[in-house]
Design an enzyme around this catalytic site. Structure first.
Site, short mmCIF file in Angstrom:
data_model
loop_
_atom_site.label_atom_id
_atom_site.label_comp_id
_atom_site.label_asym_id
_atom_site.label_seq_id
_atom_site.Cartn_x
_atom_site.Cartn_y
_atom_site.Cartn_z
N HIS A 13 85.49 26.23 73.99
CA HIS A 13 84.37 25.66 73.40
C HIS A 13 84.39 26.03 71.96
O HIS A 13 84.00 27.20 71.62
CB HIS A 13 82.99 26.21 74.36
CG HIS A 13 81.77 25.40 73.78
ND1 HIS A 13 80.93 25.02 74.71
CD2 HIS A 13 81.46 25.53 72.58
CE1 HIS A 13 79.94 24.74 74.08
NE2 HIS A 13 79.91 24.83 72.82
N HIS A 15 83.18 24.65 67.87
CA HIS A 15 82.69 23.64 66.76
C HIS A 15 83.51 23.66 65.58
O HIS A 15 83.38 24.81 64.93
CB HIS A 15 81.29 24.08 66.47
CG HIS A 15 80.28 23.86 67.74
ND1 HIS A 15 79.83 22.70 67.90
CD2 HIS A 15 79.90 24.74 68.65
CE1 HIS A 15 79.17 23.00 69.07
NE2 HIS A 15 79.13 24.15 69.62
N ARG A 17 83.27 20.96 63.16
CA ARG A 17 82.46 20.47 62.20
C ARG A 17 83.30 19.32 61.44
O ARG A 17 84.19 18.97 62.09
CB ARG A 17 81.91 21.26 61.03
CG ARG A 17 81.20 22.45 61.66
CD ARG A 17 80.02 22.03 62.34
NE ARG A 17 79.14 23.49 62.66
CZ ARG A 17 78.31 23.36 63.67
NH1 ARG A 17 78.18 22.46 64.74
NH2 ARG A 17 77.66 24.52 63.98
N ASN A 41 79.63 17.29 68.55
CA ASN A 41 78.43 17.00 67.91
C ASN A 41 78.26 16.81 66.46
O ASN A 41 77.83 17.73 65.98
CB ASN A 41 77.14 18.32 68.43
CG ASN A 41 77.60 19.61 68.04
OD1 ASN A 41 78.88 20.06 67.83
ND2 ASN A 41 76.81 20.31 67.93
N LYS A 95 81.35 16.09 76.82
CA LYS A 95 80.33 17.08 76.52
C LYS A 95 78.70 16.26 76.54
O LYS A 95 78.54 15.57 75.92
CB LYS A 95 80.49 17.67 75.33
CG LYS A 95 79.38 18.83 74.77
CD LYS A 95 79.50 19.87 75.83
CE LYS A 95 77.98 20.90 75.43
NZ LYS A 95 78.45 21.67 74.17
N HIS A 134 75.83 21.44 78.27
CA HIS A 134 75.12 22.39 77.69
C HIS A 134 73.56 22.62 78.61
O HIS A 134 72.72 21.69 78.43
CB HIS A 134 74.62 21.98 76.26
CG HIS A 134 73.47 23.20 75.57
ND1 HIS A 134 73.93 23.81 74.58
CD2 HIS A 134 72.46 23.51 76.00
CE1 HIS A 134 72.88 24.44 74.04
NE2 HIS A 134 72.16 24.50 74.98
N HIS A 168 79.06 28.28 78.01
CA HIS A 168 78.47 29.15 77.23
C HIS A 168 77.18 29.71 78.26
O HIS A 168 76.10 29.82 77.73
CB HIS A 168 77.79 28.96 75.83
CG HIS A 168 76.93 27.73 75.65
ND1 HIS A 168 75.87 27.34 76.50
CD2 HIS A 168 77.33 26.64 74.84
CE1 HIS A 168 75.63 26.07 76.11
NE2 HIS A 168 76.44 25.69 74.86
N ASP A 240 82.05 29.18 71.33
CA ASP A 240 80.96 28.24 71.03
C ASP A 240 80.82 28.77 69.58
O ASP A 240 79.57 29.03 69.09
CB ASP A 240 79.77 28.72 71.68
CG ASP A 240 78.47 27.61 71.40
OD1 ASP A 240 79.20 26.65 70.75
OD2 ASP A 240 77.33 27.92 71.80
N HIS A 244 77.67 27.70 60.30
CA HIS A 244 76.74 27.07 59.28
C HIS A 244 76.78 27.59 58.09
O HIS A 244 77.03 28.85 58.00
CB HIS A 244 75.26 27.26 59.96
CG HIS A 244 74.95 26.50 61.26
ND1 HIS A 244 74.60 25.30 61.29
CD2 HIS A 244 75.14 26.91 62.69
CE1 HIS A 244 74.45 24.91 62.74
NE2 HIS A 244 74.75 25.89 63.31
N ALA A 256 70.91 27.35 64.91
CA ALA A 256 71.40 28.09 65.77
C ALA A 256 73.00 28.11 65.79
O ALA A 256 73.48 27.02 65.43
CB ALA A 256 70.78 27.26 67.28
#
Ligand code: DOR
Ligand code: ZN
Length: 335
Positions: A13, A15, A17, A41, A95, A134, A168, A240, A244, A256
């Protein structure tokens, strides 16, 4: 010097980007992991075959010298059977986000009406596409995951052939579900094996420990540790890791996400060693995932050494968990 070797670590899992952020963070994961399930996402989310193939190409371009397999996902919509049959070879999972529950999830699901989801979930069952979820409601923040258990139950019983991954997980309630339904699995992050709510808002507010779902109570942490340390066969590591830019975290309206990609394996060694369970880490960080997803990653051997490692203050403007702190394991070699 004490060392520990891991084969083909997988992050189930992640991210990554897009754009400059992708270019900055993808090499960090590709260095020490054989592969990762890449979350969809983006803005806009990954919903078409063209989106998936183009995003995969951008990821591969960002990791030129390392062998790394991005296992691609689609953002859940009520897709029809024909579409799903056409993308089955190009995605590893789909997802599902409840609408608005976290970063870039506005286009997610707003109704968990089983009949509305039936065509999609039956087709996914037949085609063998796992559903990653999620699992949070829009209730009181500490209860959101526990409240979602009735939805997991409805999904698991109505679609018994569908592999459902509770992503998660942060609660004892979710841990307890694992042995109740054959088709429920889970990922666990490294930060949820270390943090409770007090580490987020118990003293000074710690934005770099803030994520969704938020870290919970000591008894929840104990339940997560119990299944992770034993490498429960239905549990996999999924970081996860959610980068950012610093200004989005250290601001009014903190985004988050906890960024752990470059220190995840080191922290896992530290936790598993602390509980004298290092022998189980290989299952947790790779073998369980290979079996559950039926994937066969290319060879990668990562050797970690027990020695002090000062976590950098920032990786290209992204602040990692434990920035500036000393952790007790470091990556020694990657072959
Ligand atoms: O903390 C989180 N950050 N939780 C999520 O579910 C999404 C993620 C992100 O994309 O930033
Ligand atoms: Zn995530």
């Amino acid at each position: 010097m004490k060392t520990h070797t891991l084969l083909m670590p997988l992050d189930m899992h992640l991210h990554l980007r897009d754009g400059i952020m992708l270019e900055n963070v993808a090499p960090l994961t590709a260095y020490s992991f054989s592969g990762a399930i890449v979350m969809p996402n983006l803005v806009p989310p990954v919903t078409t075959l063209e989106d998936v193939t183009a995003y995969k190409e951008r990821i591969m371009a960002a990791v030129p010298n390392d062998f790394f397999e991005p296992y691609m996902t689609l953002f859940y919509k009520n897709y029809d059977k024909k579409f799903l049959a056409s993308i089955v070879d190009d995605v590893t999972a789909i997802k599902l986000y409840p609408a608005g529950i976290t970063t870039n999830s506005e286009g997610g699901v707003s109704s968990f009406d089983i009949q509305e989801m039936r065509e999609t979930l039956e087709a996914m069952s037949t085609l063998g596409i796992p559903l990653c979820v999620h699992g949070e409601t829009d209730g009181f923040v500490m209860d959101r995951e526990a409240e979602f258990m009735t939805i997991y139950e409805a999904l698991a019983t109505n679609f018994p052939e569908l592999k459902i991954i509770m992503e998660h997980i942060t609660t004892k309630a979710a841990v307890d579900m694992l042995d109740k339904f054959d088709n429920l699995y889970a990922t666990i992050t490294v930060h949820h094996l270390l943090l409770i709510l007090d580490d987020v808002v118990g003293g000074m507010m710690m934005p770099h420990n803030f994520c969704k779902p938020i870290a919970k109570r000591p008894e929840d942490l104990d339940a997560l540790l119990s299944v992770a340390l034993e490498a429960h066969p239905k549990v996999m590591f999924g970081s996860d890791s959610a980068p950012h830019p610093r200004e989005k975290k250290e601001s009014c309206g903190c985004a988050a996400g906890v960024f752990t990609a470059p220190i995840a394996l080191q922290l896992l060694c530290e936790i598993f060693e602390q509980y004298d369970k290092l022998d189980n880490l290989q299952d947790f960080v790779s073998d369980n995932a290979q079996r559950i997803y039926g994937i066969c990653p290319e060879f990668k051997e990562v050797t970690l050494e027990k020695r002090p490692f000062v976590v950098p203050e920032s990786y290209s403007g992204v602040v990692p968990m434990y920035a500036g702190n000393t952790i007790n394991w470091a990556i020694e070699t990657v072959d």
